[in-house]
Design a protein around this motif. Structure first.
Motif, PDB file in Angstrom:
ATOM      1  N   CYS A 113       0.844  -1.186   0.000  1.00 39.33           N
ATOM      2  CA  CYS A 113       0.000   0.000   0.000  1.00 39.33           C
ATOM      3  C   CYS A 113       0.892   1.253   0.000  1.00 39.33           C
ATOM      4  O   CYS A 113       1.740   1.431   0.876  1.00 39.33           O
ATOM      5  CB  CYS A 113      -0.904  -0.007   1.226  1.00 39.33           C
ATOM      6  SG  CYS A 113      -2.008   1.393   1.299  1.00 39.33           S
ATOM      7  N   ARG A 114       0.661   2.127  -0.992  1.00 39.21           N
ATOM      8  CA  ARG A 114       1.444   3.360  -1.114  1.00 39.21           C
ATOM      9  C   ARG A 114       0.641   4.598  -0.716  1.00 39.21           C
ATOM     10  O   ARG A 114       1.161   5.708  -0.753  1.00 39.21           O
ATOM     11  CB  ARG A 114       1.923   3.525  -2.561  1.00 39.21           C
ATOM     12  CG  ARG A 114       2.795   2.397  -3.044  1.00 39.21           C
ATOM     13  CD  ARG A 114       4.171   2.462  -2.381  1.00 39.21           C
ATOM     14  NE  ARG A 114       4.960   1.289  -2.749  1.00 39.21           N
ATOM     15  CZ  ARG A 114       5.593   0.528  -1.878  1.00 39.21           C
ATOM     16  NH1 ARG A 114       5.523   0.790  -0.597  1.00 39.21           N
ATOM     17  NH2 ARG A 114       6.292  -0.493  -2.266  1.00 39.21           N
ATOM     18  N   ASP A 115      -0.606   4.382  -0.331  1.00 32.47           N
ATOM     19  CA  ASP A 115      -1.477   5.498   0.060  1.00 32.47           C
ATOM     20  C   ASP A 115      -1.101   5.929   1.472  1.00 32.47           C
ATOM     21  O   ASP A 115      -1.222   5.148   2.415  1.00 32.47           O
ATOM     22  CB  ASP A 115      -2.932   5.057  -0.028  1.00 32.47           C
ATOM     23  CG  ASP A 115      -3.893   6.195   0.229  1.00 32.47           C
ATOM     24  OD1 ASP A 115      -3.431   7.351   0.255  1.00 32.47           O
ATOM     25  OD2 ASP A 115      -5.108   5.920   0.374  1.00 32.47           O
ATOM     26  N   GLU A 116      -0.702   7.175   1.630  1.00 28.41           N
ATOM     27  CA  GLU A 116      -0.272   7.661   2.948  1.00 28.41           C
ATOM     28  C   GLU A 116      -1.464   7.828   3.895  1.00 28.41           C
ATOM     29  O   GLU A 116      -1.313   7.726   5.097  1.00 28.41           O
ATOM     30  CB  GLU A 116       0.457   8.999   2.788  1.00 28.41           C
ATOM     31  CG  GLU A 116       1.780   8.887   2.052  1.00 28.41           C
ATOM     32  CD  GLU A 116       2.798   8.027   2.799  1.00 28.41           C
ATOM     33  OE1 GLU A 116       2.800   8.054   4.053  1.00 28.41           O
ATOM     34  OE2 GLU A 116       3.552   7.318   2.140  1.00 28.41           O
ATOM     35  N   ASP A 117      -2.638   8.071   3.347  1.00 27.89           N
ATOM     36  CA  ASP A 117      -3.821   8.302   4.177  1.00 27.89           C
ATOM     37  C   ASP A 117      -4.755   7.090   4.186  1.00 27.89           C
ATOM     38  O   ASP A 117      -5.955   7.235   4.367  1.00 27.89           O
ATOM     39  CB  ASP A 117      -4.583   9.525   3.655  1.00 27.89           C
ATOM     40  CG  ASP A 117      -3.746  10.783   3.726  1.00 27.89           C
ATOM     41  OD1 ASP A 117      -2.957  10.886   4.680  1.00 27.89           O
ATOM     42  OD2 ASP A 117      -3.876  11.630   2.826  1.00 27.89           O
ATOM     43  N   CYS A 118      -4.228   5.884   3.972  1.00 27.93           N
ATOM     44  CA  CYS A 118      -5.069   4.671   3.934  1.00 27.93           C
ATOM     45  C   CYS A 118      -5.626   4.424   5.337  1.00 27.93           C
ATOM     46  O   CYS A 118      -4.879   4.366   6.311  1.00 27.93           O
ATOM     47  CB  CYS A 118      -4.250   3.477   3.461  1.00 27.93           C
ATOM     48  SG  CYS A 118      -5.259   1.989   3.290  1.00 27.93           S
TER      49      CYS A 118
END
Length: 136
Positions: A111-116
């Protein structure tokens, strides 16, 4: 008349009378068509010496049995078709997707989404941040 004479008379005359009575009873004629003997021409029915009636009845029995066999086979085929349809429906129901679609696969390590907002992603990112080693 003495006893002996009466016994002899009975032994001789009685069988003769009986035979004469039998002869009288046998007054009959022979049919010129079927050659059977009969006493009353009004009640006589000719007997034809063929097996047509027997064969006809046997054929009817065979046809009836064949029809019964066909009915039973048709019923069995209907039952088999219904069972196959039920199996097909059950198979379709098993392979059908669930009522609520499941989430797509989401690997927390990739996962590369910082706000996941997922817990696994947040925990992994916190663990990576706290780690003294260098991680890509």
């Amino acid at each position: 008349m003495g006893l002996i004479r009466r016994v002899i008379r009975r032994k001789i005359r009685t069988p003769v009378k009986r035979a004469a009575r039998r002869q009288l009873r046998r007054v009959s004629a022979e049919c010129q068509v079927c050659h059977k003997r009969y006493t009353n021409p009004l009640t006589h029915t000719c007997v034809v010496k063929t097996d047509f009636g027997k064969r006809k009845r046997a054929g009817e029995r065979r046809a009836k049995a064949e029809a019964r066999r066909a009915r039973r086979k048709a019923a069995a085929d209907r039952r088999k078709a219904a069972a196959a349809e039920r199996r097909k429906a059950a198979r379709a129901k098993r392979s059908a997707p669930a009522r609520r679609p499941s989430r797509p696969q989401h690997d927390y390590r990739l996962c590369r989404d910082e706000d996941c907002p997922r817990y696994a992603c947040v925990a992994y990112k916190d663990g990576i941040a706290d780690c003294p080693r260098d991680h890509p």
